[in-house]
Design an enzyme around this catalytic site. Structure first.
Site, PDB file in Angstrom:
ATOM      1  N   GLY A   1       0.463  -1.063  -0.395  1.00  0.00           N
ATOM      2  CA  GLY A   1       0.394  -0.311  -0.075  1.00  0.00           C
ATOM      3  C   GLY A   1       1.160   1.151   0.155  1.00  0.00           C
TER       4      GLY A   1
ATOM      5  N   MET B   1       1.204   3.451   2.762  1.00  0.00           N
ATOM      6  CA  MET B   1       2.085   3.610   3.586  1.00  0.00           C
ATOM      7  C   MET B   1       2.868   2.263   4.508  1.00  0.00           C
ATOM      8  SD  MET B   1      -0.481   5.628   5.642  1.00  0.00           S
ATOM      9  CE  MET B   1       0.557   5.220   7.645  1.00  0.00           C
TER      10      MET B   1
ATOM     11  N   THR C   1       3.909  -2.431   4.158  1.00  0.00           N
ATOM     12  CA  THR C   1       3.575  -4.017   2.760  1.00  0.00           C
ATOM     13  C   THR C   1       2.666  -4.527   4.460  1.00  0.00           C
ATOM     14  OG1 THR C   1       5.540  -2.893   1.517  1.00  0.00           O
ATOM     15  CG2 THR C   1       4.347  -5.074   1.578  1.00  0.00           C
TER      16      THR C   1
ATOM     17  N   LYS D   1       1.950  -5.841   8.910  1.00  0.00           N
ATOM     18  CA  LYS D   1       1.964  -4.696   8.368  1.00  0.00           C
ATOM     19  C   LYS D   1       3.372  -3.507   8.985  1.00  0.00           C
ATOM     20  CE  LYS D   1      -1.139  -0.899   6.892  1.00  0.00           C
ATOM     21  NZ  LYS D   1      -2.628  -0.152   7.657  1.00  0.00           N
TER      22      LYS D   1
ATOM     23  N   ASP E   1     -11.706   5.846   4.890  1.00  0.00           N
ATOM     24  CA  ASP E   1     -10.832   5.385   4.832  1.00  0.00           C
ATOM     25  C   ASP E   1     -11.623   3.821   3.784  1.00  0.00           C
ATOM     26  OD1 ASP E   1      -9.257   5.042   1.994  1.00  0.00           O
ATOM     27  OD2 ASP E   1      -7.939   4.048   2.586  1.00  0.00           O
TER      28      ASP E   1
END
Length: 645
Positions: free
Chosen positions: A27, A29, A31, A47, A141
């Site tokens: 992504g 911001m 991985t 993450k 989001d």
């Protein structure tokens, strides 16, 4: 080529605990990797923030905020966060691993979904967001990529990376956070002022996409899409998928209203509307396969959406007294009269009864035909679509349909704008005689209440007062306060007297009491230490086991918790650990030994060594005497002086 082989983290162990096995997704911001927790022997998702962003304090704070926010949400439809930490330049979250796919994968494979599948996905998503909203957080989001569907059918919401507290202001320096296709208008023209209704808007867009297989607004550039969100309503899904029930159009319209005040105030309210919409649909409507589905004929066993179970919190409508499908109700074939009861047999009286029986049969057929004609003739009509329409427009539509306006009631509504129709009696789509009356319930807008002044209330009493006023207690933070007693409310956000929609969350600041600087009492005897701490307003507890200490004599305070200089609350307890003095060790006898050997033996026993050579021993290398004779005891760590000749 397998790109995971090129990832430097694959195969490594982060923080001495998490073995990285494979890369799952990348992504903006961070991985996401599949990893194994070597301590607990379980698979999880790791993450990891991109190392280039880890040097930016703002991104790190946002990353850690996700961990803290989600950790508070113990909800079955939220991806759980287990741990957060750093390893060198890597900042990571350890999260629940969901084996399955994202909603984006489902839409890419299947296109438009059946209404039942769309609602089966939407409802647990709203349940998860509702828990977040009632806890005082906004996701900001929401999109299909953040909806995970496990192989076992569970639906979970992920990636709370943009989460923030309701009513807090985030300084984004003009930047718009979120994904363009799912942004609410207020996120575009007023970034930083978004509340729970931005998640409601995004869920409405996601529902539209599930029902139609496409996004409501498209364009050659993000700027065009943003412009459409600001200036164009989301079209009804039935404009793309003819035959979709009105209840689904109304649900999408309610969630995606461009004016925030017209939308449901949070995901809990939208979930209630989604359940009402489901209850209004027949089984045939729920299972209707849209023409936009990419595989019109497929084995349900291979259809991911067909195995998604209904959320346990969603009541399934019973198939009793279900409303008749309006699309089929006006067909004469639906009104088949039952066969007449058998006529008792009587003795025949000759051929004269033949013509009479024929006449009776003709009259019976004519009666049946007239009855069917009457039922389906212009004597009946249907209540037109009036929901969410302005009152004047609704009355005009009733007149056009040959119906009268009955009683008009006014009621508060969190979802329907003031002056628009909330409901009708009979309901929209019902078959009634022409010239009949239809009662209307028209919105007075949301019920607005003032935030009460609960300053000085205990936390429990403050929560009760907020609920009594129609508000929801939100997030609780605790701060030191010199004037408000511990456990009582200092302030609220929004402030007392502010008008808010009924059901809105109110954050509470609760006092931790007057701050007290913890004095340093190490080295003091117990009585003096207790007196000093109690004068500062603190309580004293003595640890059960004293500790050995070369620095403090027996009975003196060797350590304290909290540490000296830290802040505590008046009435807090300070735990004191007393010294039982130094550990006594037998001193080796090193007289007559070489200097180097003597020093090594004494140091091995735990002593410091000092050499006394004097004038005569400058060139000597043998120990003549020692300050503590061999065989005696001395405090471990103390200094033994050896005289050299």
């Amino acid at each position: 080529m397998d790109t995971t082989l090129q990832d430097p983290l694959v195969g490594q162990v982060l923080d001495g605990r998490y073995r990285v096995e494979a890369r799952i997704a990348v992504g903006g911001m961070a991985t996401v990797y599949r990893a194994v927790d070597t301590r607990l022997d379980r698979v999880l998702a790791l993450k990891v923030m991109h190392p280039g962003l880890a040097a930016d304090g703002t991104f790190v704070d946002r990353f850690i905020r996700e961990a803290k926010s989600v950790a508070r949400l113990a909800h079955p439809n939220v991806v759980q966060v287990f741990d957060q930490g750093t390893d060198g330049s890597y900042v990571y979250l350890a999260m629940e691993y969901i084996a399955g796919c994202t909603l984006r994968d489902v839409l890419r494979e299947r296109g438009a979904l059946q209404p039942r599948a769309a609602l089966d996905i939407l409802e647990p998503v709203l349940a998860a967001l509702g828990a977040a909203h009632r806890a005082g957080f906004v996701h900001r989001d929401m999109k299909p990529e953040n909806v995970l569907i496990g192989d076992d059918g569970r639906v979970k919401v992920a990636d709370f990376g943009l989460v923030r507290s309701v009513d807090s202001v985030t300084n984004t320096t003009g930047a718009v956070l979120g994904t363009v296709s799912y942004l609410a208008p207020e996120q575009i023209d007023q970034p930083g002022a978004a509340d729970a209704r931005v998640d409601v808007y995004a869920c409405g867009v996601v529902l539209y996409e599930m029902l139609t297989g496409e996004k409501p607004h498209d364009g050659d550039s993000p700027a065009i899409v943003l412009y459409k969100h600001l200036h164009e309503d989301v079209p009804p899904p039935s404009a793309v998928v003819p035959g979709l029930p009105y209840a689904l159009d109304a649900l999408v319209a309610s969630a995606t209203a461009r004016t925030p005040d017209v939308r449901p105030y949070d995901a809990v309210a939208l979930l209630a509307e989604a359940r009402e919409a489901r209850a209004a649909l027949s089984e045939e409507q729920l299972d209707a396969l849209p023409p936009q589905a990419l595989s019109a004929e497929h084995d349900n066993a291979e259809d991911r959406t067909s195995v998604i179970p209904r959320s346990l919190t969603v009541p399934r409508p019973l198939p009793v007294n279900e409303p008749e499908d309006p699309a089929l109700a006006n067909r004469t074939s639906r009104f088949e009269l039952p066969p007449p009861p058998p006529t008792p047999s009587r003795p025949r009286r000759g051929l004269a009864r033949g013509p009479l029986a024929a006449v009776v049969g003709v009259l019976l057929l004519l009666g049946v035909g007239v009855g069917v004609w009457y039922i389906n003739s212009g004597q009946f009509t249907r209540v037109p679509a009036l929901l969410s329409q302005p009152e004047a427009k609704a009355k005009e539509r009733l007149a056009d349909a040959g119906l009268e306006v009955g009683e008009v009631e006014r009621a508060f509504s969190d979802t329907i704008k003031r002056g628009r129709v909330i409901s009708t009696d009979p309901e929209v789509g019902s078959r009634i005689r022409q010239n009949s009356s239809v009662n209307l319930v028209v919105s007075k807008g949301p019920q607005v209440v003032k935030v009460p002044d609960v300053g000085g209330y205990s936390l429990d009493k403050a929560r009760e007062r907020l609920k009594a006023e129609g508000l929801e207690p939100g997030m609780v933070t605790r701060e030191f306060d010199d004037t408000v007693p511990r456990g009582f409310v200092v302030s609220t956000t929004p402030q007392a007297g502010t008008e808010r929609r009924s059901g809105s969350a109110v954050a509470l600041v609760v006092s931790k009491g007057r701050p007290v600087d913890v004095p340093d009492v190490t080295g003091e005897n117990l009585e003096d230490a207790k007196e000093e701490l109690e004068e500062a307003g603190l309580k004293v507890k003595v640890a059960d086991e004293p500790v050995t200490s070369a620095e403090f004599d027996k009975g003196e305070v060797a350590a304290q918790t909290p540490e000296p200089g830290s802040q505590a609350v008046s009435g807090d307890t300070v735990t004191l650990t007393l010294s039982k003095g130094p550990e006594m060790v037998e001193v080796p006898d090193v007289v007559g030994e070489k200097v180097d050997d003597a020093k090594a033996e004494l140091e091995a026993a735990g002593f410091q060594v000092d050499e006394d050579r004097g004038l005569l021993g400058l060139f000597g290398d043998t120990v003549e005497s020692q300050s503590v004779e061999g065989g005696e005891t001395a405090p471990k760590g103390s200094t033994i002086t050896i005289k050299i000749r």
